[in-house]
Motif scaffolding. Sequence first.
Motif, short mmCIF file in Angstrom:
data_model
loop_
_atom_site.label_atom_id
_atom_site.label_comp_id
_atom_site.label_asym_id
_atom_site.label_seq_id
_atom_site.Cartn_x
_atom_site.Cartn_y
_atom_site.Cartn_z
N PHE A 38 0.83 -1.19 0.00
CA PHE A 38 0.00 0.00 0.00
C PHE A 38 0.87 1.25 0.00
CE2 PHE A 38 0.57 -1.15 4.50
CZ PHE A 38 1.10 0.03 5.00
N LEU A 39 0.21 2.40 -0.14
CA LEU A 39 0.89 3.68 -0.08
C LEU A 39 0.29 4.52 1.04
CD1 LEU A 39 1.14 4.82 -3.83
CD2 LEU A 39 2.96 3.90 -2.40
N ILE A 40 1.15 5.19 1.80
CA ILE A 40 0.69 6.18 2.78
C ILE A 40 0.51 7.50 2.03
CG2 ILE A 40 1.21 7.43 4.90
CD1 ILE A 40 2.89 5.07 5.80
N LYS A 41 -0.73 7.94 1.89
CA LYS A 41 -1.01 9.15 1.13
C LYS A 41 -0.99 10.40 2.00
CE LYS A 41 -1.84 9.03 -2.64
NZ LYS A 41 -0.96 9.03 -3.83
N CYS A 42 -1.25 10.24 3.30
CA CYS A 42 -1.26 11.40 4.19
C CYS A 42 -1.19 10.91 5.64
CB CYS A 42 -2.53 12.24 3.98
SG CYS A 42 -2.57 13.78 4.93
N SER A 43 -0.59 11.72 6.51
CA SER A 43 -0.49 11.41 7.93
C SER A 43 -0.79 12.67 8.72
CB SER A 43 0.91 10.88 8.27
OG SER A 43 1.07 10.72 9.66
N ARG A 44 -1.84 12.61 9.57
CA ARG A 44 -2.21 13.76 10.41
C ARG A 44 -2.93 13.24 11.65
NH1 ARG A 44 -5.27 18.62 7.81
NH2 ARG A 44 -4.03 19.77 9.35
N TYR A 45 -2.75 13.93 12.76
CA TYR A 45 -3.49 13.66 13.99
C TYR A 45 -3.36 12.21 14.47
CZ TYR A 45 -5.74 17.91 12.24
OH TYR A 45 -5.99 19.17 11.73
N GLY A 46 -2.26 11.54 14.16
CA GLY A 46 -2.07 10.16 14.57
C GLY A 46 -2.76 9.15 13.67
N TRP A 47 -3.35 9.62 12.56
CA TRP A 47 -4.04 8.75 11.61
C TRP A 47 -3.28 8.73 10.29
CZ3 TRP A 47 -8.72 6.02 12.29
CH2 TRP A 47 -9.33 6.21 13.53
N LEU A 48 -3.34 7.59 9.61
CA LEU A 48 -2.74 7.43 8.30
C LEU A 48 -3.85 7.21 7.27
CD1 LEU A 48 0.12 4.91 9.18
CD2 LEU A 48 0.32 7.39 9.01
N VAL A 107 -8.37 3.61 3.27
CA VAL A 107 -8.70 3.39 4.67
C VAL A 107 -7.99 4.43 5.52
CG1 VAL A 107 -9.07 0.90 4.41
CG2 VAL A 107 -6.80 1.74 5.04
N LEU A 108 -8.59 4.79 6.64
CA LEU A 108 -7.95 5.60 7.66
C LEU A 108 -7.57 4.68 8.80
CD1 LEU A 108 -10.24 8.75 7.61
CD2 LEU A 108 -7.75 8.80 7.34
N PHE A 109 -6.31 4.73 9.23
CA PHE A 109 -5.79 3.78 10.21
C PHE A 109 -5.05 4.52 11.31
CE2 PHE A 109 -2.01 0.92 11.19
CZ PHE A 109 -2.69 0.19 12.15
N ASN A 110 -5.44 4.23 12.57
CA ASN A 110 -4.72 4.74 13.73
C ASN A 110 -3.95 3.58 14.35
OD1 ASN A 110 -3.87 5.58 16.32
ND2 ASN A 110 -5.53 7.06 16.46
N PRO A 111 -2.62 3.51 14.16
CA PRO A 111 -1.86 2.37 14.68
C PRO A 111 -1.77 2.33 16.20
CG PRO A 111 -0.38 4.03 13.78
CD PRO A 111 -1.77 4.47 13.46
N PHE A 112 -2.09 3.43 16.88
CA PHE A 112 -2.01 3.46 18.34
C PHE A 112 -3.26 2.85 18.98
CE2 PHE A 112 0.52 6.93 16.64
CZ PHE A 112 1.74 6.70 17.23
N PHE A 151 -6.69 15.08 4.79
CA PHE A 151 -7.93 15.09 5.59
C PHE A 151 -7.81 16.16 6.66
CE2 PHE A 151 -5.10 11.80 7.10
CZ PHE A 151 -5.11 11.90 8.48
N SER A 152 -8.96 16.65 7.11
CA SER A 152 -9.00 17.88 7.90
C SER A 152 -8.96 17.67 9.40
CB SER A 152 -10.26 18.66 7.55
OG SER A 152 -11.42 17.89 7.87
N ALA A 153 -9.30 16.46 9.91
CA ALA A 153 -9.42 16.23 11.35
C ALA A 153 -9.26 14.74 11.61
CB ALA A 153 -10.78 16.73 11.85
N PRO A 154 -9.09 14.33 12.89
CA PRO A 154 -9.04 12.90 13.19
C PRO A 154 -10.30 12.18 12.69
CG PRO A 154 -8.39 14.19 15.10
CD PRO A 154 -8.92 15.16 14.10
N ALA A 155 -10.15 10.92 12.34
CA ALA A 155 -11.28 10.16 11.79
C ALA A 155 -12.42 10.03 12.80
CB ALA A 155 -10.82 8.78 11.33
N THR A 156 -12.13 10.17 14.08
CA THR A 156 -13.16 10.07 15.11
C THR A 156 -13.95 11.37 15.25
OG1 THR A 156 -11.45 10.67 16.74
CG2 THR A 156 -11.95 8.32 16.44
#
Length: 800
Positions: A544-554, A564-569, A588-593
Amino acid sequence: MGQKHKEMSCHSLVPPLSPKYPWFVAQNLEAEDDDTQGQIFYNLHDPMSHYRCQIPELLGKRIRGCFHGCWVLLSSNRPRDVMWSLWNPITSKIINLPPLNRNGSSGDNDYIGYYCLSAPPEHLNSVLLLTRADKPNFVYCRLGRRKDIRWTESTYAKQVRIITGCDGLLHSLTCCNGKVYAFISDSIHRNLLLVEVKIVVNDRKRKKLGEVVITLLPILEIPCPNFIGCFNISMTMKGSCTELFIIVIGLKDKRQTVVVVTVFKLDKNNMTWEEVEDLSDTILYVNLARNSAPFDSPAISSSEFGGYIHILPDNRKIIYSYHVKDKSLSSMPYLAGTNHVSVWAMLECTGLEGDRFHVDCKQEKEGDKEDQIVIRSVKGNHDVESDLLGYPFLVLKMKEYCAGVEQLKLSPLPYSGYEYRLETDDADSKQENDKVVDVIVRSAKGDEDESHLLNLPLHVLSMVMEFSVGVEYLKFRSTCKRCHLAAPLIPWNNGKASKRLQEYSSLSPWLIVFDRHKGIITFMDPLFGDKYFIKTPQELICDFLIKCSRYGWLLILKPDRSLVLFNPFTSDIRELPQLPNYLDICSFSAPATSPDCMVVGITIHMQYYHVCIHLVGGEPSWRKILLDVSGGEMFNSLTFCGRDLYALRDDGLLDIFEEIGREGHSWVRNVAQAPTSWGASSPESFQVRCEQHLLRVIMGRFGESIEVFELNDYTREWVKINGLGKHTIFICGTSSVCMDAKTLQMENKIYFLRLPIVYYSLETCRFHTFDNTNIHDSFEDLIGTKHHLAPHGWIEPSWL
């Protein structure tokens, strides 16, 4: 890294080349006369030194390949590919071949595609085999009988049609274990098929003396990985004495940038292809330059410098070196003033030298074994014997709680960091919540004397331990028996421990690296060198490719083009609706939650660009907005600033999507022109948000220049700034971050994802490696430094 070139002159002699590694030969083939022609010999292990020569046998000739240890195949440059010869630089013996009809049997102008020497020229049945570049024709001559050397041309078109059912051409002729191999690329199905090119020389009286019969024997298909994010894929086959390799390289930026490398090896017992995870002592070389003649170089054995694939891309300005085991890539600038590159490989000398050198390396490894720290995991009540030298450890109690601690490994890192392995398995976490793992660690020397440096009351030690987090907690706990008693086992999912770890990890983003082969995610704290390991979720064990990383989400793009949005923590995975077209860039503008999380991407289809918008907590589909963009324009990155989205283009210009996602949104073109330094040679540009301002970091290809610009909100111009103040920037293509420096040592610095991690000081205008606050090395550029090729990036630890 900022060193000066050292040139040595050898005039007309072959330089004293070391057999431990391959040598590159740069030739000035466009020179008008022999006096200005010459060769430069150099290797990537000492790139600042090279030999300059004028070897008579090489003047006016291209080096086309090296075969059987010491035979160099040469062809004339003007006229091209007419005069051919074989030269042995060790004995100075040269075999001149008859002129070759460059126009071929049909009279058309057709160059030579691939070449292979089936056996050393002194062998009775030695045949030099060539193929036409654009026709299914062999061109060959038998070398075993020197009295009657002549070229013969024949077609293999009928054999290919019988094997594949359609037309096709042979590619990548190579020798392996006394046989010649190639692969067929058919014109309809685009399948690749491995074939043996069987060469039989008939010397029987009943047949024509010296008749050569060439037969194609199909073996099996060649794997074709589906690399996402690559605009070109190159496949090359290389053979050695016993092994046959397929090197698959994914490229972008007009075949100039290597982004993916995969190597397969033929298992001759089971007749299957196996993906190679470690080349060990083997060296491979691949030439991707389309406008230069192909070059044949077999696999080379060098126990000290092995494990690499050296790649010359199409731009021919740099040379990449990919280390297969580490999955890391480094690059070196190509020597200026040359126009043709090939590899100089003295394979027989390498083999002789390799036996002695292999023994030396083995003895050295055995000698260093005493310094290794190894702990293996067990389940249940089993004891583990371990060679942990220098540590009077006793018994460690580890619990398999929700994070599923299955293995702990402590080993010294280059910068005094330690590894902490946490392997998670959420499916079994509830059932195994109360499991206990007993790991017995004894001193290998039998010395179990306790240190008396920490003979403090237990409650005092406990108070000290409360300030330790993560790996630091484990190291303190393992110091002695009293620290072990004072530091109770804390489950990973413990609320208090989780909060402490969050506070501890807020100093900087962490490096995250995915290892698809091992199914492991590695986190590394760049400031202290501590490492954490967790298991990769099964659905993410793919290319896969990591397209963006913000707020602890990939934000991850999978091979089937799903997002997919993935939080490894937290191991939280959010699947997004399928996008019908190719996704270029996204953010993306904010955490997925968060209910305000909005994913925005730019897609390309048939040279049409669309902005696609998706609200993660709302609509089940994407909204598409057609952009009035010509097919030649490309976007580099997207950066959110409030409700506005800044789009950086490859030409350096800036567009803004104002009020993105709302009814009154607008698209403003060419808001700001490129900074004045954009005309620098092959620059890389990174855009980050710093509080309410937009910053752009522009770096030369090898870090020879670093400049930082700030966008003036009123004049819409980029203004160069000389410092970041109390801020620090962490640079990565898909996950650049600007944040307040938590310590004085972090201020006014730009951190880069290299191996090891380096930072650029805007105060000293130099790069530095470091250990906590201690600076180790200082250099002017990034030449020769490595970076990960596996999916990686910066991530801000977050449990939200």
